[in-house]
Design an enzyme around this catalytic site. Structure first.
Site, PDB file in Angstrom:
ATOM      1  N   GLY A  59       4.331   0.974  -2.197  1.00  0.00           N
ATOM      2  CA  GLY A  59       4.172   0.118  -3.570  1.00  0.00           C
ATOM      3  C   GLY A  59       5.758  -0.302  -4.044  1.00  0.00           C
ATOM      4  CG  HIS A 105      -3.871   6.569  -0.015  1.00  0.00           C
ATOM      5  ND1 HIS A 105      -3.524   6.336  -1.035  1.00  0.00           N
ATOM      6  CD2 HIS A 105      -2.665   6.370   0.381  1.00  0.00           C
ATOM      7  CE1 HIS A 105      -2.665   5.634  -1.431  1.00  0.00           C
ATOM      8  NE2 HIS A 105      -2.301   6.271   0.010  1.00  0.00           N
ATOM      9  CG  HIS A 157      -1.756   1.055   1.114  1.00  0.00           C
ATOM     10  ND1 HIS A 157      -1.130   2.216   2.970  1.00  0.00           N
ATOM     11  CD2 HIS A 157      -2.390   1.809   0.815  1.00  0.00           C
ATOM     12  CE1 HIS A 157      -2.469   3.415   2.344  1.00  0.00           C
ATOM     13  NE2 HIS A 157      -3.108   3.329   0.705  1.00  0.00           N
ATOM     14  CB  SER A 158       0.682   3.992   0.241  1.00  0.00           C
ATOM     15  OG  SER A 158       1.271   5.623   0.254  1.00  0.00           O
ATOM     16  CD  GLN A 159       7.146   4.558   3.182  1.00  0.00           C
ATOM     17  OE1 GLN A 159       6.542   3.831   3.511  1.00  0.00           O
ATOM     18  NE2 GLN A 159       8.618   4.160   3.143  1.00  0.00           N
TER      19      GLN A 159
END
Length: 377
Positions: A214, A352, A210-212
């Site tokens: 990724g 998000h 998830h997010s960072q």
């Protein structure tokens, strides 16, 4: 009987003090243990007498349902400012994704990133940290509709509570945020080393980021391609080569989607070997977004070409602006990637932190589990 009454009393007290925590939560029967992996002994900062401390280790939580029916476990890696608790339950006390996938027969591994949360940050060894204030969290994650920093933000409806400081659900969530390493390069190096060792120990996994984190999916898939059977990237950090939407729009991810090298074919000797050009159709100066791709013929991310990948984007997130650019970069580099925009499958109103929101289990079932069932044979 006395123990039962004590448990009921405890539940009542917790629910009274923290009204956002449900007393009716029902979980999946499972075993839980934890361990650490990746630690190395280094000289104690400021000494030269041979004393050592451990650094680089990550906390790993291992959850095993009473009835394991799936062939592969799921490894979950959280994003910036967060810890593995993201996936255990929601800030308002509902069942989280870990419990949902346990109920579907999956073993689960959840980590805290290096130098974060239960993975110790060592003064004098690890780099500088930063944290998010309440305005950042509200404007980017939990109450984006109130700030309208990007056009789709107005569509956000799925966060439980009002998403601002003083709301008990927000306060519970904000209390869980953690200082994080400033340098994504440092985070990448440390996580690659530690999770690489974890994968060597536990074998093949379904990787969920998830997010960072990724970019860690691409790094780990490159590093241990035989052990990553699919990558599920929830709004992965991007777009290629440069930050977007929120100034400063500084160069980032010099290797395309990562801060540290991954293998390309033909090989590269430095990031400068990746020749780029602007993609006009995915570039919008009014949204502070420039989309880059490789100049054709594009080098291939050779170790990722055999790993089926899905990128999931919410309707109301800032990732709506640039996830398509990330996906196009992956496709150009030979990665077999599918892009699911939640609104296209009838799931609307998310931002998000989709897995924490009111319809999070619907996303888990209709998108993530569906992908796994279609992909893992």
């Amino acid at each position: 009987m006395f123990l039962f009454l004590r448990v009921l009393t405890s539940i009542f007290l917790i629910s009274s003090i923290y009204p956002c925590v449900s007393s009716e939560i029902q979980g999946t029967l499972h075993r839980r243990n934890y361990f650490y992996v990746g630690e190395e002994y280094v000289n104690t900062p400021g000494t030269n007498n041979g004393s050592k401390i451990a650094a680089g280790q990550i906390y790993v939580e291992h959850l095993v349902p009473a009835d394991v029916t799936q062939s592969l476990p799921i490894l979950m890696i959280h994003g910036h400012g967060m810890t593995g608790t993201n996936f255990l339950n929601t800030p308002d006390g509902r069942l989280g994704w870990a419990d949902y996938f346990l109920s579907q027969g999956f073993e689960i591994y959840i980590v805290d990133q290096p130098s974060r949360g239960r993975s110790a940050w060592q003064m004098g060894v690890d780099g500088e940290q930063s944290d998010f204030d309440t305005t950042y969290i509200s404007s980017h994650f939990t109450a984006v509709q109130l700030f309208n920093l990007w056009p789709e933000a107005a569509l956000h409806t799925q966060w439980p509570g009002n998403g601002t400081a003083g709301d008990p659900i927000f306060d519970n969530f904000y209390a869980s945020t953690m200082p994080s390493l400033v340098s994504d390069e440092e985070s990448s190096i440390k996580l690659k080393a530690a999770v690489g060792k974890l994968l060597d120990d536990i074998g093949a996994v379904i990787l969920l980021t998830h997010s960072q984190s990724g970019q860690f999916g691409w790094i780990l898939g490159d590093f241990r391609p035989s052990l990553i059977k699919t990558i599920i990237a929830l709004e992965p950090i991007g777009p290629p080569f440069i930050n977007a939407v929120f100034p400063p729009l500084t160069p980032a991810r010099p290797y395309g989607l990562t801060e540290i090298p991954v293998a390309y074919s033909p090989p590269i000797t430095s990031a400068a070997d990746l020749q780029t050009e602007v993609v006009p159709s995915l570039t919008d100066a009014s949204l502070n977004t420039t989309c880059f791709r490789q100049v054709s013929p594009a080098r291939q991310m050779i170790n990722l070409v055999g790993i089926p990948t899905i990128v999931v984007t919410s309707q109301a997130s800032y990732h709506t602006i640039y996830d398509e650019c990330t996906v196009e970069y992956l496709k150009q580099a030979g990665v077999p990637v599918t892009h699911v925009k939640l609104q296209d499958v009838g799931i609307e109103g998310n931002a998000h932190m989709m897995f924490m929101e009111k319809n999070g289990l619907e996303i888990a079932e209709k998108v993530v589990l569906d992908w796994i069932q279609k992909t893992i044979v």
